[in-house]
Design an enzyme around this catalytic site. Structure first.
Site, PDB file in Angstrom:
ATOM      1  N   ASP A 106      12.803 -15.994   1.948  1.00  0.00           N
ATOM      2  CA  ASP A 106      11.411 -15.564   2.064  1.00  0.00           C
ATOM      3  C   ASP A 106      10.675 -16.020   0.803  1.00  0.00           C
ATOM      4  OD1 ASP A 106      12.194 -13.822   0.110  1.00  0.00           O
ATOM      5  OD2 ASP A 106      11.871 -12.002   1.265  1.00  0.00           O
ATOM      6  N   SER A 107       9.376 -15.774   0.757  1.00  0.00           N
ATOM      7  CA  SER A 107       8.578 -16.341  -0.348  1.00  0.00           C
ATOM      8  C   SER A 107       8.511 -15.411  -1.552  1.00  0.00           C
ATOM      9  CB  SER A 107       7.161 -16.595   0.145  1.00  0.00           C
ATOM     10  OG  SER A 107       6.487 -15.358   0.345  1.00  0.00           O
ATOM     11  N   GLY A 108       8.967 -14.181  -1.391  1.00  0.00           N
ATOM     12  CA  GLY A 108       8.882 -13.205  -2.478  1.00  0.00           C
ATOM     13  C   GLY A 108       7.642 -12.339  -2.408  1.00  0.00           C
ATOM     14  N   GLY A 109       6.647 -12.767  -1.661  1.00  0.00           N
ATOM     15  CA  GLY A 109       5.375 -12.037  -1.609  1.00  0.00           C
ATOM     16  C   GLY A 109       5.532 -10.608  -1.111  1.00  0.00           C
ATOM     17  N   ASP A 168       2.697 -15.938   0.901  1.00  0.00           N
ATOM     18  CA  ASP A 168       1.568 -15.275   1.560  1.00  0.00           C
ATOM     19  C   ASP A 168       1.417 -13.857   1.050  1.00  0.00           C
ATOM     20  OD1 ASP A 168       3.846 -14.094   2.680  1.00  0.00           O
ATOM     21  OD2 ASP A 168       2.877 -13.792   4.618  1.00  0.00           O
ATOM     22  N   GLN A 221      -1.000 -14.624   9.706  1.00  0.00           N
ATOM     23  CA  GLN A 221      -1.421 -13.269   9.359  1.00  0.00           C
ATOM     24  C   GLN A 221      -2.630 -12.882  10.211  1.00  0.00           C
ATOM     25  OE1 GLN A 221       0.089 -11.034   7.560  1.00  0.00           O
ATOM     26  NE2 GLN A 221       1.636 -12.225   6.435  1.00  0.00           N
ATOM     27  N   GLY A 278       3.186  -9.701   8.802  1.00  0.00           N
ATOM     28  CA  GLY A 278       2.270  -8.570   8.834  1.00  0.00           C
ATOM     29  C   GLY A 278       2.464  -7.624  10.005  1.00  0.00           C
ATOM     30  N   ASP A 290      14.778 -11.398  11.668  1.00  0.00           N
ATOM     31  CA  ASP A 290      15.630 -10.912  10.579  1.00  0.00           C
ATOM     32  C   ASP A 290      15.324  -9.438  10.399  1.00  0.00           C
ATOM     33  OD1 ASP A 290      12.991 -11.363   8.979  1.00  0.00           O
ATOM     34  OD2 ASP A 290      14.285 -10.210   7.649  1.00  0.00           O
ATOM     35  N   CYS A 326      33.559  -3.797  22.700  1.00  0.00           N
ATOM     36  CA  CYS A 326      33.223  -4.639  21.540  1.00  0.00           C
ATOM     37  C   CYS A 326      34.494  -5.259  20.959  1.00  0.00           C
ATOM     38  CB  CYS A 326      32.505  -3.794  20.485  1.00  0.00           C
ATOM     39  SG  CYS A 326      32.068  -4.707  18.992  1.00  0.00           S
ATOM     40  N   CYS A 383      34.763  -6.535  17.856  1.00  0.00           N
ATOM     41  CA  CYS A 383      34.733  -6.582  16.389  1.00  0.00           C
ATOM     42  C   CYS A 383      35.952  -5.858  15.814  1.00  0.00           C
ATOM     43  CB  CYS A 383      33.432  -5.975  15.865  1.00  0.00           C
ATOM     44  SG  CYS A 383      33.504  -4.196  15.576  1.00  0.00           S
ATOM     45  N   CYS A 422      36.069  -2.014  16.154  1.00  0.00           N
ATOM     46  CA  CYS A 422      36.338  -1.474  17.495  1.00  0.00           C
ATOM     47  C   CYS A 422      37.736  -1.807  17.992  1.00  0.00           C
ATOM     48  CB  CYS A 422      35.285  -1.984  18.479  1.00  0.00           C
ATOM     49  SG  CYS A 422      33.639  -1.344  18.130  1.00  0.00           S
ATOM     50  N   HIS A 451      30.618  -4.119  12.630  1.00  0.00           N
ATOM     51  CA  HIS A 451      30.318  -3.773  14.023  1.00  0.00           C
ATOM     52  C   HIS A 451      28.838  -4.005  14.352  1.00  0.00           C
ATOM     53  CE1 HIS A 451      29.895  -1.734  17.831  1.00  0.00           C
ATOM     54  NE2 HIS A 451      28.846  -1.124  17.300  1.00  0.00           N
TER      55      HIS A 451
HETATM   56 ZN   LIG Z   1      32.454  -3.133  17.367  1.00  0.00          ZN
END
Ligand SMILES: [Zn+2]
Length: 376
Positions: A93-96, A147, A190, A217, A267, A305, A307, A310, A336
């Protein structure tokens, strides 16, 4: 030969899009979820484990890395990929946003932002030029334009001034970015919840020309209904042939709803942060493993699941680990949750490919509404 930075749409289902983004560090199937690795680490996970969940790209935060250990040190050590041992694509990201949410004694003007570090009080300056230079030093695969994340709530006049400042900063970000094969620069739309401002912002960014376009935003307290309404008015105006990234989103139902409205990338700290506080996501909504009902439950979090949490451990054991503050509890729940998010993205992509996304959406909502399995 280094791959060029390109985005190919392979299918659509109404407004949901299936695609692939190719970069210098690997390809990303979209819709995609990017785990957050704030300080050059996805907390509680090794990079191998992150990749094993199915993640193809991670996000790192420029603000945190500029304060500690500093972009020059990371550059001297071979860049972020080598530093954190993640050879795949990295978006910074830009840090803004973090300057606005974490730093102290901020001053913002046309030039940029000056602020005090939340770690040691040192003064720093972040401008479009400096943000892009830092992301270059980090060797980010995808660089974000600098931004101002317009806060919420905001009136239309203030949102317009903030958006236009971000558009001037986008121009300066683009002028500073050093184009390299396989690397990309994204602009950030934005305009808060105001459709005319969003349209003006998209026109300004498209005029400059970016490799991808983010929607910024949102997810700042406006609520899901306003967020979806804003996306409905915004995505149809965005360039069709470039990836669209909804920043900081979100919960599983936010993601499904945003995909339906034409978003390709996401994200959020939700799966990782929740994993460290005992919250687990499943197809039947979320649950808190600290709850006493799990104390003697020999079943896994989710029998379907695959993972490690699980496959190898009971709810009772995870409950014990989290209650006892054991590190392994945070590790397994994070694993998980990231696995669940990546499985969700795989299911989303399959549903779009088979042109049954609407049915998928209905089944997803119905299953989430069921709530956790009955207590033993
Ligand atoms: Zn799992």
């Amino acid at each position: 030969m280094t791959a060029s930075f390109r985005f190919e749409l392979s299918g659509t289902d109404r407004r949901a899009r299936l695609g692939r983004l190719t970069t210098a560090h690997g390809a990303i199937d979209t819709p995609a979820f990017m785990p957050v690795g704030t300080a050059a680490t996805v907390k509680a996970m090794t990079p191998d484990a992150v990749a094993a969940t199915g993640a193809q790209i991670v996000l790192c935060n420029t603000y945190h890395l500029m304060l500690r250990p500093g972009p020059e040190r990371i550059a001297a050590l071979g860049g972020l990929h080598r530093f954190m041992n993640w050879p795949g694509p990295i978006l910074t990201d830009s840090g803004g946003y973090q300057v606005m949410s974490l730093a102290e004694r901020r001053h913002i003007d046309e030039h940029g932002v000056t602020f005090q570090s939340h770690l040691d009080g040192r003064r720093y300056e972040l401008t479009p030029e400096r943000s892009i230079a830092i992301q270059h030093a980090l060797d980010a695969t995808i660089t974000m334009a600098f931004d101002e994340c317009t806060p919420w709530p905001v009136d239309e006049k203030t949102a317009a001034e903030s958006m236009r400042l971000s558009m001037r900063w986008a121009e300066r970000s683009s002028a500073t970015f050093v184009a390299r094969p396989g690397y990309g620069l994204f602009g950030i739309v934005q305009g808060s919840i105001y459709p005319e401002l969003r349209a003006e912002s998209i026109a300004a960014l498209a005029g400059i020309g970016f490799d991808g376009y983010a929607v910024g935003g949102l997810a700042v307290g406006e609520g899901q209904e306003r967020m979806f309404a804003t996306l409905e008015a915004t995505t149809p105006l965005m360039p069709r042939d470039k990836p669209r990234y909804l920043m900081g989103v979100g919960r599983p139902d936010d993601i499904v709803g945003a995909v339906a409205r034409g978003i390709d990338m996401f994200d959020c700290v939700m799966p990782t942060r929740s994993g460290r506080t005992g919250q687990a996501f499943t197809r039947r909504g979320s649950l808190n493993i600290r709850n006493a009902r799990h104390a003697e439950d020999s079943r896994p979090l989710n029998a379907a699941c695959r993972c490690p949490a699980c496959r190898g451990y009971s709810r009772a054991y995870l409950h014990h680990l989290v209650r006892a503050g054991e590190i392994l509890g945070a590790m397994l729940l994070t694993w998980h949750n990231l696995h669940y998010y990546q499985d969700l993205m795989t299911d989303i992509r399959m549903a779009i490919a088979e042109r049954r996304f609407e049915g998928f959406q209905a089944a997803f909502a119905a299953e989430q509404a069921l709530g956790d399995i009955e207590a033993l």
